[in-house]
Scaffold this motif. Structure first.
Motif, PDB file in Angstrom:
ATOM      1  N   LYS A 184       0.825  -1.211   0.000  1.00 53.23           N
ATOM      2  CA  LYS A 184       0.000   0.000   0.000  1.00 53.23           C
ATOM      3  C   LYS A 184       0.862   1.265   0.000  1.00 53.23           C
ATOM      4  N   GLN A 185       2.167   1.093   0.219  1.00 54.14           N
ATOM      5  CA  GLN A 185       3.021   2.266   0.402  1.00 54.14           C
ATOM      6  C   GLN A 185       4.448   1.926   0.025  1.00 54.14           C
ATOM      7  N   ARG A 186       5.199   2.994  -0.323  1.00 54.06           N
ATOM      8  CA  ARG A 186       6.655   2.858  -0.431  1.00 54.06           C
ATOM      9  C   ARG A 186       7.219   3.657   0.728  1.00 54.06           C
ATOM     10  N   ILE A 187       8.122   3.039   1.469  1.00 58.30           N
ATOM     11  CA  ILE A 187       8.637   3.732   2.647  1.00 58.30           C
ATOM     12  C   ILE A 187       9.841   4.567   2.269  1.00 58.30           C
ATOM     13  N   ALA A 215      34.950 -27.146   5.390  1.00 57.19           N
ATOM     14  CA  ALA A 215      34.313 -27.283   6.705  1.00 57.19           C
ATOM     15  C   ALA A 215      34.457 -26.011   7.529  1.00 57.19           C
ATOM     16  N   GLY A 216      33.340 -25.613   8.144  1.00 55.20           N
ATOM     17  CA  GLY A 216      33.364 -24.471   9.049  1.00 55.20           C
ATOM     18  C   GLY A 216      33.280 -23.122   8.358  1.00 55.20           C
ATOM     19  N   ARG A 217      33.123 -23.119   7.039  1.00 52.66           N
ATOM     20  CA  ARG A 217      33.125 -21.860   6.291  1.00 52.66           C
ATOM     21  C   ARG A 217      31.770 -21.162   6.359  1.00 52.66           C
ATOM     22  N   ILE A 218      31.811 -19.845   6.389  1.00 48.77           N
ATOM     23  CA  ILE A 218      30.587 -19.032   6.420  1.00 48.77           C
ATOM     24  C   ILE A 218      30.541 -18.206   5.141  1.00 48.77           C
ATOM     25  N   TYR A 219      29.369 -18.131   4.519  1.00 49.32           N
ATOM     26  CA  TYR A 219      29.227 -17.375   3.267  1.00 49.32           C
ATOM     27  C   TYR A 219      28.059 -16.396   3.338  1.00 49.32           C
ATOM     28  N   ASN A 220      28.321 -15.154   2.952  1.00 48.44           N
ATOM     29  CA  ASN A 220      27.235 -14.198   2.711  1.00 48.44           C
ATOM     30  C   ASN A 220      26.635 -14.513   1.354  1.00 48.44           C
ATOM     31  N   VAL A 221      25.307 -14.588   1.294  1.00 48.59           N
ATOM     32  CA  VAL A 221      24.644 -14.912   0.032  1.00 48.59           C
ATOM     33  C   VAL A 221      23.707 -13.767  -0.346  1.00 48.59           C
ATOM     34  N   CYS A 222      24.178 -12.923  -1.270  1.00 48.66           N
ATOM     35  CA  CYS A 222      23.366 -11.794  -1.722  1.00 48.66           C
ATOM     36  C   CYS A 222      23.864 -11.384  -3.104  1.00 48.66           C
ATOM     37  N   ASP A 223      23.107 -10.496  -3.763  1.00 49.40           N
ATOM     38  CA  ASP A 223      23.544 -10.037  -5.083  1.00 49.40           C
ATOM     39  C   ASP A 223      24.456  -8.820  -4.940  1.00 49.40           C
ATOM     40  N   ASN A 224      24.769  -8.178  -6.068  1.00 46.69           N
ATOM     41  CA  ASN A 224      25.745  -7.070  -6.045  1.00 46.69           C
ATOM     42  C   ASN A 224      25.104  -5.704  -5.865  1.00 46.69           C
ATOM     43  N   ALA A 225      23.784  -5.665  -5.619  1.00 47.48           N
ATOM     44  CA  ALA A 225      23.096  -4.365  -5.701  1.00 47.48           C
ATOM     45  C   ALA A 225      22.201  -4.071  -4.508  1.00 47.48           C
ATOM     46  N   PRO A 226      22.798  -3.774  -3.342  1.00 43.60           N
ATOM     47  CA  PRO A 226      21.941  -3.367  -2.217  1.00 43.60           C
ATOM     48  C   PRO A 226      21.205  -2.077  -2.594  1.00 43.60           C
ATOM     49  N   GLU A 227      19.951  -1.957  -2.176  1.00 52.76           N
ATOM     50  CA  GLU A 227      19.183  -0.781  -2.598  1.00 52.76           C
ATOM     51  C   GLU A 227      18.079  -0.447  -1.605  1.00 52.76           C
ATOM     52  N   GLU A 228      17.619   0.813  -1.639  1.00 51.74           N
ATOM     53  CA  GLU A 228      16.470   1.225  -0.826  1.00 51.74           C
ATOM     54  C   GLU A 228      15.223   0.491  -1.337  1.00 51.74           C
ATOM     55  N   THR A 234       9.470   0.870  -6.911  1.00 55.11           N
ATOM     56  CA  THR A 234       9.242   1.763  -8.056  1.00 55.11           C
ATOM     57  C   THR A 234       9.589   1.039  -9.355  1.00 55.11           C
ATOM     58  N   TYR A 235      10.717   0.349  -9.346  1.00 54.76           N
ATOM     59  CA  TYR A 235      11.162  -0.364 -10.543  1.00 54.76           C
ATOM     60  C   TYR A 235      10.160  -1.482 -10.905  1.00 54.76           C
ATOM     61  N   ALA A 236       9.709  -2.220  -9.892  1.00 60.13           N
ATOM     62  CA  ALA A 236       8.739  -3.302 -10.120  1.00 60.13           C
ATOM     63  C   ALA A 236       7.439  -2.727 -10.689  1.00 60.13           C
ATOM     64  N   SER A 237       7.025  -1.567 -10.187  1.00 58.33           N
ATOM     65  CA  SER A 237       5.800  -0.918 -10.691  1.00 58.33           C
ATOM     66  C   SER A 237       5.956  -0.546 -12.162  1.00 58.33           C
ATOM     67  N   GLN A 238       7.130  -0.014 -12.508  1.00 60.05           N
ATOM     68  CA  GLN A 238       7.386   0.342 -13.907  1.00 60.05           C
ATOM     69  C   GLN A 238       7.290  -0.888 -14.799  1.00 60.05           C
ATOM     70  N   LEU A 239       7.884  -2.011 -14.337  1.00 62.07           N
ATOM     71  CA  LEU A 239       7.825  -3.242 -15.131  1.00 62.07           C
ATOM     72  C   LEU A 239       6.373  -3.662 -15.367  1.00 62.07           C
ATOM     73  N   LEU A 240       5.535  -3.478 -14.354  1.00 66.33           N
ATOM     74  CA  LEU A 240       4.135  -3.887 -14.462  1.00 66.33           C
ATOM     75  C   LEU A 240       3.287  -2.839 -15.170  1.00 66.33           C
ATOM     76  N   GLY A 241       3.896  -1.652 -15.413  1.00 69.32           N
ATOM     77  CA  GLY A 241       3.154  -0.583 -16.066  1.00 69.32           C
ATOM     78  C   GLY A 241       2.062   0.010 -15.192  1.00 69.32           C
ATOM     79  N   ILE A 242       2.318   0.042 -13.874  1.00 66.74           N
ATOM     80  CA  ILE A 242       1.330   0.653 -12.966  1.00 66.74           C
ATOM     81  C   ILE A 242       1.986   1.788 -12.182  1.00 66.74           C
ATOM     82  N   ASP A 243       1.147   2.643 -11.597  1.00 65.20           N
ATOM     83  CA  ASP A 243       1.703   3.710 -10.761  1.00 65.20           C
ATOM     84  C   ASP A 243       2.222   3.101  -9.469  1.00 65.20           C
TER      85      ASP A 243
END
Length: 295
Positions: A184-187, A215-228, A234-243
């Motif tokens: 319902k909102q973008r924060i 053995a014993g290894r720890i891995y961060n699992v994330c992509d290369n693009a942290p974002e607000e 906003t980007y997902a809305s554009q893809l869907l063609g909605i406000d």
């Protein structure tokens, strides 16, 4: 050892574990795993999984695995994705002994979260950093990691910890939340960023680790693009063609207490270890490529 004698056992056949399980089955592996008995009502989950060729067992804190020694007897790989509760990690509490006795165990993986780092005010976190979880839920995770690594140390089990960022994928993404009207909102909280990971890339990382256990290894699992988050919506809305939904300041936003805990932490998660050490090439290195593929 031939692929046909590989046997993956998943404690918790959830979104991430199932994505990995399907991939290993395609390579000819045998796969077994657990569901909570109440998820039986969940649109015949057991039936669906059994149709796919997965051996399904009931399991939860109040219901240990029936005949665990036999069930785990020929297991070569174990993945645990069940979150700990206030009482701790139920997998270890109920079955550490049987896990320790698995004679053929080549690899074990524990799915944790990047929540264990706590807040870094936008700073970068690496796997060897000291943990300072900012919510009870993240404290329980940090404790469970410790217990898995201690069990590994004590019984010489090749255990790996995977700290997952925010997971998205088919049926579970900003596109789905927007289409269903749940968002319902973008924060609006400038500079407050989150890291994400596509579920198929989690499977990429787990498969790479299986092929080169450390053995014993720890891995961060994330992509290369942290974002607000608001920018992702906003980007997902554009893809869907909605406000896009209206922007609301953080203080005015309506959120459940659970949702609020996610906003306690602001950090960038470094993923260079999965790339340099495991040689992972992310299919979806940023949320734009991930969301486009889901569209």
């Amino acid at each position: 050892m031939s692929h046909h004698s590989k046997h993956l056992f998943c404690f918790g056949l959830g979104f991430s574990a199932l994505t990995f399980a399907r991939r290993m089955m395609a390579l000819g592996w045998k796969v077994s795993g657990t569901i909570r008995p109440d998820s039986e009502k969940d649109h015949g989950k057991r039936e669906k999984l059994e149709k796919r060729g997965i051996n399904v067992h009931n399991f939860e804190r109040s219901l240990p695995l029936a005949d665990a020694s036999t069930v785990l007897g020929d297991v070569t790989h174990i993945l645990s994705s069940i979150p700990p509760g206030k009482e701790g990690d139920c997998v270890l509490q109920l079955h550490a002994t049987e896990i320790a006795k698995c004679k053929n165990l080549e690899w074990a993986g524990y799915l944790s979260t990047t929540g264990v780092y706590g807040n870094r005010d936008g700073g970068v976190v690496y796997e060897d950093d000291l943990l300072s979880p900012s919510s009870p839920r993240s404290e329980q995770r940090a404790q469970a990691e410790k217990e898995w690594l201690a069990l590994a140390e004590e019984h010489d089990i090749p255990t790996h910890v995977f700290r997952l960022a925010g997971i998205y994928g088919p049926g579970r993404s900003p596109l789905d939340s927007l289409k269903s009207g749940r968002v319902k909102q973008r924060i609006d909280k400038p500079g407050h960023i989150f890291s994400r990971i596509h579920v198929e890339d989690i499977a990429n990382v787990l498969e790479a680790s299986v092929n080169q256990p450390r053995a014993g290894r720890i891995y961060n699992v994330c992509d290369n693009a942290p974002e607000e988050p608001s920018k992702v919506t906003t980007y997902a809305s554009q893809l869907l063609g909605i406000d896009p939904p209206p922007l609301v300041t953080f203080d005015q936003a309506e959120m459940s207490p659970m949702a609020r805990t996610f906003w306690l932490d602001n950090k960038r998660v470094d993923n260079s270890r999965i790339i340099t050490e495991l040689g992972v090439k992310l299919d979806y290195p940023d949320y734009q490529s991930g969301l486009k593929s889901l569209l």
